[in-house]
Scaffold this motif. Structure first.
Motif, PDB file in Angstrom:
ATOM      1  N   VAL A   1      -1.431 -14.196  62.264  1.00  0.00           N
ATOM      2  CA  VAL A   1      -0.611 -13.827  63.426  1.00  0.00           C
ATOM      3  C   VAL A   1       0.835 -13.565  63.009  1.00  0.00           C
ATOM      4  O   VAL A   1       1.478 -12.635  63.504  1.00  0.00           O
ATOM      5  CB  VAL A   1      -0.666 -14.926  64.506  1.00  0.00           C
ATOM      6  N   LEU A   2       1.353 -14.374  62.083  1.00  0.00           N
ATOM      7  CA  LEU A   2       2.736 -14.195  61.639  1.00  0.00           C
ATOM      8  C   LEU A   2       2.966 -12.825  61.014  1.00  0.00           C
ATOM      9  O   LEU A   2       4.094 -12.322  60.997  1.00  0.00           O
ATOM     10  CB  LEU A   2       3.125 -15.288  60.643  1.00  0.00           C
ATOM     11  N   GLU A   3       1.897 -12.215  60.498  1.00  0.00           N
ATOM     12  CA  GLU A   3       2.020 -10.878  59.917  1.00  0.00           C
ATOM     13  C   GLU A   3       2.512  -9.853  60.933  1.00  0.00           C
ATOM     14  O   GLU A   3       3.073  -8.825  60.569  1.00  0.00           O
ATOM     15  CB  GLU A   3       0.678 -10.422  59.347  1.00  0.00           C
ATOM     16  N   SER A   4       2.263 -10.115  62.212  1.00  0.00           N
ATOM     17  CA  SER A   4       2.642  -9.157  63.244  1.00  0.00           C
ATOM     18  C   SER A   4       4.062  -9.368  63.761  1.00  0.00           C
ATOM     19  O   SER A   4       4.530  -8.616  64.621  1.00  0.00           O
ATOM     20  CB  SER A   4       1.650  -9.223  64.412  1.00  0.00           C
ATOM     21  N   LEU A   5       4.751 -10.384  63.258  1.00  0.00           N
ATOM     22  CA  LEU A   5       6.148 -10.614  63.636  1.00  0.00           C
ATOM     23  C   LEU A   5       7.085  -9.808  62.745  1.00  0.00           C
ATOM     24  O   LEU A   5       6.736  -9.439  61.623  1.00  0.00           O
ATOM     25  CB  LEU A   5       6.493 -12.103  63.506  1.00  0.00           C
ATOM     26  N   SER A   6       8.285  -9.575  63.239  1.00  0.00           N
ATOM     27  CA  SER A   6       9.312  -8.976  62.385  1.00  0.00           C
ATOM     28  C   SER A   6       9.745 -10.012  61.354  1.00  0.00           C
ATOM     29  O   SER A   6       9.550 -11.221  61.555  1.00  0.00           O
ATOM     30  CB  SER A   6      10.514  -8.550  63.226  1.00  0.00           C
ATOM     31  N   PRO A   7      10.328  -9.584  60.238  1.00  0.00           N
ATOM     32  CA  PRO A   7      10.775 -10.561  59.236  1.00  0.00           C
ATOM     33  C   PRO A   7      11.715 -11.624  59.804  1.00  0.00           C
ATOM     34  O   PRO A   7      11.592 -12.811  59.459  1.00  0.00           O
ATOM     35  CB  PRO A   7      11.471  -9.683  58.193  1.00  0.00           C
ATOM     36  N   LEU A   8      12.631 -11.244  60.674  1.00  0.00           N
ATOM     37  CA  LEU A   8      13.551 -12.222  61.255  1.00  0.00           C
ATOM     38  C   LEU A   8      12.817 -13.197  62.170  1.00  0.00           C
ATOM     39  O   LEU A   8      13.064 -14.404  62.133  1.00  0.00           O
ATOM     40  CB  LEU A   8      14.666 -11.517  62.030  1.00  0.00           C
ATOM     41  N   GLU A   9      11.914 -12.681  63.000  1.00  0.00           N
ATOM     42  CA  GLU A   9      11.141 -13.557  63.874  1.00  0.00           C
ATOM     43  C   GLU A   9      10.296 -14.534  63.053  1.00  0.00           C
ATOM     44  O   GLU A   9      10.194 -15.710  63.389  1.00  0.00           O
ATOM     45  CB  GLU A   9      10.230 -12.724  64.773  1.00  0.00           C
ATOM     46  N   ARG A  10       9.714 -14.037  61.994  1.00  0.00           N
ATOM     47  CA  ARG A  10       8.883 -14.888  61.151  1.00  0.00           C
ATOM     48  C   ARG A  10       9.712 -15.986  60.503  1.00  0.00           C
ATOM     49  O   ARG A  10       9.292 -17.151  60.447  1.00  0.00           O
ATOM     50  CB  ARG A  10       8.186 -14.043  60.077  1.00  0.00           C
ATOM     51  N   ALA A  11      10.895 -15.638  60.017  1.00  0.00           N
ATOM     52  CA  ALA A  11      11.771 -16.631  59.400  1.00  0.00           C
ATOM     53  C   ALA A  11      12.156 -17.718  60.403  1.00  0.00           C
ATOM     54  O   ALA A  11      12.098 -18.917  60.095  1.00  0.00           O
ATOM     55  CB  ALA A  11      13.019 -15.955  58.850  1.00  0.00           C
ATOM     56  N   VAL A  12      12.526 -17.306  61.598  1.00  0.00           N
ATOM     57  CA  VAL A  12      12.930 -18.274  62.623  1.00  0.00           C
ATOM     58  C   VAL A  12      11.750 -19.173  62.988  1.00  0.00           C
ATOM     59  O   VAL A  12      11.887 -20.396  63.101  1.00  0.00           O
ATOM     60  CB  VAL A  12      13.469 -17.555  63.875  1.00  0.00           C
ATOM     61  N   PHE A  13      10.575 -18.585  63.167  1.00  0.00           N
ATOM     62  CA  PHE A  13       9.404 -19.374  63.538  1.00  0.00           C
ATOM     63  C   PHE A  13       9.082 -20.400  62.459  1.00  0.00           C
ATOM     64  O   PHE A  13       8.819 -21.577  62.755  1.00  0.00           O
ATOM     65  CB  PHE A  13       8.204 -18.455  63.763  1.00  0.00           C
ATOM     66  N   VAL A  14       9.076 -19.983  61.202  1.00  0.00           N
ATOM     67  CA  VAL A  14       8.735 -20.888  60.104  1.00  0.00           C
ATOM     68  C   VAL A  14       9.748 -22.031  60.015  1.00  0.00           C
ATOM     69  O   VAL A  14       9.373 -23.210  59.918  1.00  0.00           O
ATOM     70  CB  VAL A  14       8.666 -20.118  58.770  1.00  0.00           C
ATOM     71  N   LEU A  15      11.019 -21.690  60.049  1.00  0.00           N
ATOM     72  CA  LEU A  15      12.048 -22.723  59.901  1.00  0.00           C
ATOM     73  C   LEU A  15      12.062 -23.693  61.077  1.00  0.00           C
ATOM     74  O   LEU A  15      12.240 -24.900  60.893  1.00  0.00           O
ATOM     75  CB  LEU A  15      13.420 -22.067  59.750  1.00  0.00           C
ATOM     76  N   ARG A  16      11.848 -23.155  62.273  1.00  0.00           N
ATOM     77  CA  ARG A  16      11.922 -24.003  63.463  1.00  0.00           C
ATOM     78  C   ARG A  16      10.619 -24.762  63.726  1.00  0.00           C
ATOM     79  O   ARG A  16      10.621 -25.981  63.889  1.00  0.00           O
ATOM     80  CB  ARG A  16      12.272 -23.139  64.689  1.00  0.00           C
ATOM     81  N   GLU A  17       9.503 -24.043  63.764  1.00  0.00           N
ATOM     82  CA  GLU A  17       8.248 -24.646  64.183  1.00  0.00           C
ATOM     83  C   GLU A  17       7.588 -25.463  63.070  1.00  0.00           C
ATOM     84  O   GLU A  17       6.981 -26.500  63.338  1.00  0.00           O
ATOM     85  CB  GLU A  17       7.286 -23.566  64.682  1.00  0.00           C
ATOM     86  N   ALA A  18       7.669 -24.973  61.832  1.00  0.00           N
ATOM     87  CA  ALA A  18       7.010 -25.684  60.738  1.00  0.00           C
ATOM     88  C   ALA A  18       7.868 -26.802  60.166  1.00  0.00           C
ATOM     89  O   ALA A  18       7.354 -27.874  59.834  1.00  0.00           O
ATOM     90  CB  ALA A  18       6.627 -24.705  59.631  1.00  0.00           C
ATOM     91  N   PHE A  19       9.170 -26.560  60.050  1.00  0.00           N
ATOM     92  CA  PHE A  19      10.030 -27.518  59.358  1.00  0.00           C
ATOM     93  C   PHE A  19      11.094 -28.161  60.242  1.00  0.00           C
ATOM     94  O   PHE A  19      11.826 -29.032  59.786  1.00  0.00           O
ATOM     95  CB  PHE A  19      10.691 -26.842  58.151  1.00  0.00           C
ATOM     96  N   GLY A  20      11.167 -27.762  61.498  1.00  0.00           N
ATOM     97  CA  GLY A  20      12.053 -28.425  62.449  1.00  0.00           C
ATOM     98  C   GLY A  20      13.538 -28.278  62.185  1.00  0.00           C
ATOM     99  O   GLY A  20      14.322 -29.157  62.550  1.00  0.00           O
ATOM    100  N   PHE A  21      13.948 -27.180  61.553  1.00  0.00           N
ATOM    101  CA  PHE A  21      15.376 -26.983  61.314  1.00  0.00           C
ATOM    102  C   PHE A  21      16.111 -26.767  62.631  1.00  0.00           C
ATOM    103  O   PHE A  21      15.593 -26.095  63.529  1.00  0.00           O
ATOM    104  CB  PHE A  21      15.605 -25.769  60.403  1.00  0.00           C
ATOM    105  N   PRO A  22      17.321 -27.306  62.759  1.00  0.00           N
ATOM    106  CA  PRO A  22      18.105 -27.075  63.977  1.00  0.00           C
ATOM    107  C   PRO A  22      18.465 -25.601  64.127  1.00  0.00           C
ATOM    108  O   PRO A  22      18.607 -24.877  63.142  1.00  0.00           O
ATOM    109  CB  PRO A  22      19.376 -27.921  63.742  1.00  0.00           C
TER     110      PRO A  22
END
Length: 304
Positions: free
Chosen positions: A116-137
């Protein structure tokens, strides 16, 4: 900061950096290249003013991964057949003792989510990974991406909505998923077509990734009947030379298949409501090289 200290600091954050890069890129070699480039920048840059090395390194890795993602996305447009992420052995171990945190990490690295992440833009994917997977503020992500916090929150909301709409609600109970995986293997290897069909959801799908370098369906197979009969035919053709190993891949049980003693493919399942929703088969040899040294299962062939 001395060279030895700089190395120790980088190595202490390597698991997080590799985790971010893999979730961004879906391929271990690309992730390792990005981590190596981040090391070169870290080791050669002045570090006297770096107060938070983790945030500094994540900023480097995220920007490098975005650049690399934009490059590989153009290559994937010409990829032969469906594209799947490279399977990765997951063992979060004692470094992630909290069960809830393990579940989040496992979910974020699952094949279904990475697809599913393949269908996101690079910026959206970066934000999702940092926020949802690793909980960065959000503030830290905003700094990493050189965006405003408001813009990052907007990207995060859009990405989260997109992923939640498209990812399957698969069963997360490890014992249940393992049991169904073993039953799936037994049915396929044992030639029990009725049992195999009973394990598949009516709208089951099979996605094969060969990259045009081995035999695999070039289109997604849909419906339980077509998926079951395809798997039955393949297993029946190869069963005498087939062996396997069950191990944890991408946060859940997976099957490493050996044909004639050599690694042949990786099979992973999406399971929901006690039924198999999707069968993922990776046969692209470029994505299986890291499994070459793993032993086959002891105790005989899959048909036993």
């Amino acid at each position: 900061m001395t060279a030895d200290t700089a190395t120790d600091v980088f190595e202490s954050h390597r698991p997080v950096l590799t985790g971010v890069a893999y979730r961004m890129l879906g391929r271990i070699a690309d992730a390792e290249d990005v981590v190596q480039e981040a090391w070169l920048r870290w080791s050669s840059a002045p570090r006297e003013d770096v107060r938070e090395p983790r945030a500094f390194l994540v900023r480097i890795i995220t920007r490098l991964a975005i650049d690399r993602l934009r490059q590989v996305q153009s290559r994937r447009e010409s990829y032969v057949g469906p594209w799947l992420p490279e399977p990765v052995v997951t063992d979060f171990g004692p470094s992630v003792p909290d069960t809830a945190e393990q579940a989040v990490l496992a979910d974020s690295v699952s094949v279904a989510v990475l697809v599913v992440l393949e269908s996101l833009s690079p910026l959206e994917r970066a934000v999702f990974v940092l926020r949802e997977a690793f909980g960065f503020p959000y503030a830290e992500i905003a700094t990493a991406l050189d965006r405003t916090e408001a813009a990052v929150r907007q990207l995060a909301g859009r990405a989260r909505h997109h992923v939640e709409e498209r990812k399957p609600r698969y069963d997360v109970d490890p014992a249940h998923r393992r049991d169904l995986t073993e039953r799936f293997l037994a049915a396929a290897a044992g030639g029990d077509i009725e049992e195999l069909l009973a394990l598949l959801a009516p709208d089951a799908r099979l996605v094969g990734d060969s990259g045009g370098k081995s035999r695999a369906p070039l289109r997604i197979i849909e419906s339980a009947d077509k998926v079951g009969r395809f798997l039955f035919a393949v297993a029946h053709e190869q069963v005498e030379n087939l062996d396997f190993r069950l191990l944890e891949l991408n946060g859940g049980p997976g099957l490493l298949l050996f044909l004639g003693g050599k690694v042949d493919s990786v099979v992973q399942l999406d399971i929901e409501g006690g039924l198999i929703r999707c069968v993922y088969i990776v046969r692209n040899p470029d994505k299986l090289t890291r499994f070459a040294d793993l032993p086959e299962r002891s105790g005989g062939a899959a048909s036993a």
